[in-house]
Scaffold this motif. Structure first.
Motif, PDB file in Angstrom:
ATOM      1  N   UNK A  70      31.739  42.302 -26.597  1.00  0.00           N
ATOM      2  CA  UNK A  70      32.913  42.938 -25.976  1.00  0.00           C
ATOM      3  C   UNK A  70      34.231  42.609 -26.670  1.00  0.00           C
ATOM      4  N   UNK A  71      34.201  41.815 -27.742  1.00  0.00           N
ATOM      5  CA  UNK A  71      35.385  41.615 -28.550  1.00  0.00           C
ATOM      6  C   UNK A  71      36.418  40.635 -28.046  1.00  0.00           C
ATOM      7  N   UNK A  72      36.147  39.907 -26.958  1.00  0.00           N
ATOM      8  CA  UNK A  72      37.154  38.981 -26.437  1.00  0.00           C
ATOM      9  C   UNK A  72      36.793  37.543 -26.803  1.00  0.00           C
ATOM     10  N   UNK A 127      39.014  44.413 -24.729  1.00  0.00           N
ATOM     11  CA  UNK A 127      37.601  44.788 -24.641  1.00  0.00           C
ATOM     12  C   UNK A 127      37.286  45.883 -25.655  1.00  0.00           C
ATOM     13  N   UNK A 128      36.371  45.578 -26.557  1.00  0.00           N
ATOM     14  CA  UNK A 128      35.854  46.550 -27.509  1.00  0.00           C
ATOM     15  C   UNK A 128      34.337  46.425 -27.468  1.00  0.00           C
ATOM     16  N   UNK A 129      33.664  47.408 -26.872  1.00  0.00           N
ATOM     17  CA  UNK A 129      32.222  47.312 -26.650  1.00  0.00           C
ATOM     18  C   UNK A 129      31.432  47.554 -27.930  1.00  0.00           C
ATOM     19  N   UNK A 145      29.581  29.708 -17.172  1.00  0.00           N
ATOM     20  CA  UNK A 145      30.865  30.320 -16.847  1.00  0.00           C
ATOM     21  C   UNK A 145      31.792  30.048 -18.027  1.00  0.00           C
ATOM     22  N   UNK A 146      32.704  30.955 -18.293  1.00  0.00           N
ATOM     23  CA  UNK A 146      33.641  30.793 -19.405  1.00  0.00           C
ATOM     24  C   UNK A 146      34.980  31.391 -19.014  1.00  0.00           C
ATOM     25  N   UNK A 147      36.029  30.913 -19.649  1.00  0.00           N
ATOM     26  CA  UNK A 147      37.387  31.378 -19.360  1.00  0.00           C
ATOM     27  C   UNK A 147      37.904  32.239 -20.501  1.00  0.00           C
ATOM     28  N   UNK A 148      38.515  33.354 -20.141  1.00  0.00           N
ATOM     29  CA  UNK A 148      39.092  34.291 -21.110  1.00  0.00           C
ATOM     30  C   UNK A 148      40.326  33.671 -21.757  1.00  0.00           C
ATOM     31  N   UNK A 149      40.442  33.819 -23.079  1.00  0.00           N
ATOM     32  CA  UNK A 149      41.623  33.315 -23.775  1.00  0.00           C
ATOM     33  C   UNK A 149      42.392  34.405 -24.515  1.00  0.00           C
ATOM     34  N   UNK A 150      41.788  35.546 -24.766  1.00  0.00           N
ATOM     35  CA  UNK A 150      42.525  36.597 -25.454  1.00  0.00           C
ATOM     36  C   UNK A 150      41.630  37.701 -25.983  1.00  0.00           C
ATOM     37  N   UNK A 151      42.276  38.790 -26.406  1.00  0.00           N
ATOM     38  CA  UNK A 151      41.557  39.910 -26.988  1.00  0.00           C
ATOM     39  C   UNK A 151      41.369  41.061 -26.016  1.00  0.00           C
ATOM     40  N   UNK A 180      29.574  50.082 -21.255  1.00  0.00           N
ATOM     41  CA  UNK A 180      30.888  50.052 -20.629  1.00  0.00           C
ATOM     42  C   UNK A 180      31.159  48.630 -20.158  1.00  0.00           C
ATOM     43  N   UNK A 181      32.434  48.244 -20.127  1.00  0.00           N
ATOM     44  CA  UNK A 181      32.812  46.914 -19.645  1.00  0.00           C
ATOM     45  C   UNK A 181      34.236  46.962 -19.119  1.00  0.00           C
ATOM     46  N   UNK A 182      34.478  46.259 -18.021  1.00  0.00           N
ATOM     47  CA  UNK A 182      35.814  46.239 -17.401  1.00  0.00           C
ATOM     48  C   UNK A 182      36.034  44.898 -16.714  1.00  0.00           C
TER      49      UNK A 182
END
Length: 369
Positions: A296-298, A330-332, A322-328, A339-341
């Motif tokens: 997903x590119x993040x 969404x590019x599937x 579990x993981x925490x988002x840091x940036x980027x 699809x991803x959201x």
């Protein structure tokens, strides 16, 4: 996990901390002998201790890299990135599962997977007839000449897998079901045993000949293995480790969001955690970071283990994180993800049932306050 205070003058002085430290009773990691601090906790693949706070509190968060001289200033953490210390990590014991908030089913508490029939066993028997990739469980074997493999003990009953030959037709007369449907009519323990039966039978079916010299294989004595009588190569049931992770962004609470994706192979519009197989030379945490980026590119960090599940589709062991988002953005990866959201807890799409670790990880997140 129980906690106790440790007032070590040497440790306090070395770490620049005047308060007593809360240290785990179980020895999950050790600093070097001269450091004066004996027991630390393992979280997220890193090792650290915290002054005056317990796991799960706001103060007990991980840090990337600090020096011991910054102990007081940055909130009293020391981690395995600290250059002046060397840590030896020991994994938590089973008794810590509840305190660590794991979502594992703990198979050892449900049934006994065994390779050999216990010598004293005289109980009832169940036979899992494996017909293609479907199963039919009965209290008698349809044909005693068909290959049998002992699976284990479920609720005091011995379970055997029976490899039904293709030429035998359907001895269940249409009653056989795949493992997805069997989950709806079986207990967790029965479902695990049936999944083990299917995996063992499929492993024997696909390893009838040596992969090195093509000689027919035979059972290896004293273990669940197939041995080549010519070159003595032994093969064991295949278990493919895979990671599955839920990524969140924002502070914990009603506004926090989770990244859910629909895989291209999903037959229904269901959104789930991201998953992928572990590559050679890669640890589980590294697989999480790589797979998330690829699919997903993040970017993510703060990767933390939450449980595991045997997944017999066809032979995976799912390690949940579990993981925490840091940036980027969404590019599937179109070959993997349709699809991803980002979704809030009050606006979720169709998600997996809790028969899967994905469903349990998402449910755990939903129930967090």
């Amino acid at each position: 996990m129980q906690w106790r205070r440790v007032a070590s003058p040497k440790a306090s002085k070395a770490l620049g901390c005047t308060r007593a430290l809360f240290i785990g009773k179980e020895w999950l990691a050790h600093m070097t002998k001269g450091d004066g601090l004996r027991v630390l906790e393992r979280r997220d693949g890193r090792v650290f201790a915290t002054a005056g706070s317990r796991p799960g509190s706001k103060e007990h968060c991980n840090v990337g890299e600090i020096g011991v001289e910054n102990w007081s200033r940055c909130g009293s953490h020391a981690c395995d990135a600290t250059p002046r210390y060397v840590f030896v990590v020991l994994m938590p014991t089973m008794s810590s599962s509840m305190e660590l908030n794991l979502v594992s089913m703990n198979t050892a508490a449900l049934y006994q997977p065994l390779n050999d029939v216990p010598g004293e066993f005289v109980g009832e028997r169940r036979f899992v007839h494996v017909i293609g990739t479907t199963v039919f469980v009965d209290d008698r074997a349809e044909d005693e000449t068909w290959p049998q493999h002992f699976i284990g003990i479920v609720d005091g009953k011995g379970w055997w897998a029976i490899d039904v030959p293709d030429v035998a037709g359907d001895p269940s007369f249409g009653a056989a079901v795949d493992l997805y449907r069997y989950f709806g009519v079986a207990s967790q323990a029965e479902w695990l045993a049936a999944g083990r039966a299917l995996q063992v039978v499929e492993w024997v079916r696909t390893h009838r000949f040596c992969g090195r010299c093509a000689t027919p294989t035979g059972l290896s004595a004293g273990e669940r293995g197939l041995m080549c009588p010519a070159c003595e190569l032994v093969v064991y049931p295949r278990v493919a480790p895979a990671m599955i992770t839920l990524i969140t962004r924002g502070e914990q609470g009603p506004d926090q969001e989770a990244l859910l994706a629909r895989g291209v192979r999903f037959s229904v519009p269901m959104y789930s955690c991201l998953a992928g197989f572990v590559e050679p030379g890669e640890d589980l945490e590294g697989a999480v970071i790589r797979e998330v980026k690829e699919e997903v590119g993040v970017d993510v960090n703060d990767v933390r283990y939450v449980g595991s599940q045997p997944w017999p589709f066809p032979h995976s062991l799912m390690a949940g994180f579990r993981a925490s988002y840091t940036g980027g953005d969404i590019v599937c990866e179109e070959s993997e993800i349709m699809d991803a959201h980002w979704y809030r807890k009050d606006d979720l799409p169709m998600i997996p049932p809790t028969m899967s670790i994905a469903g349990r990880i998402i449910e755990q997140w939903i129930n967090e306050v």
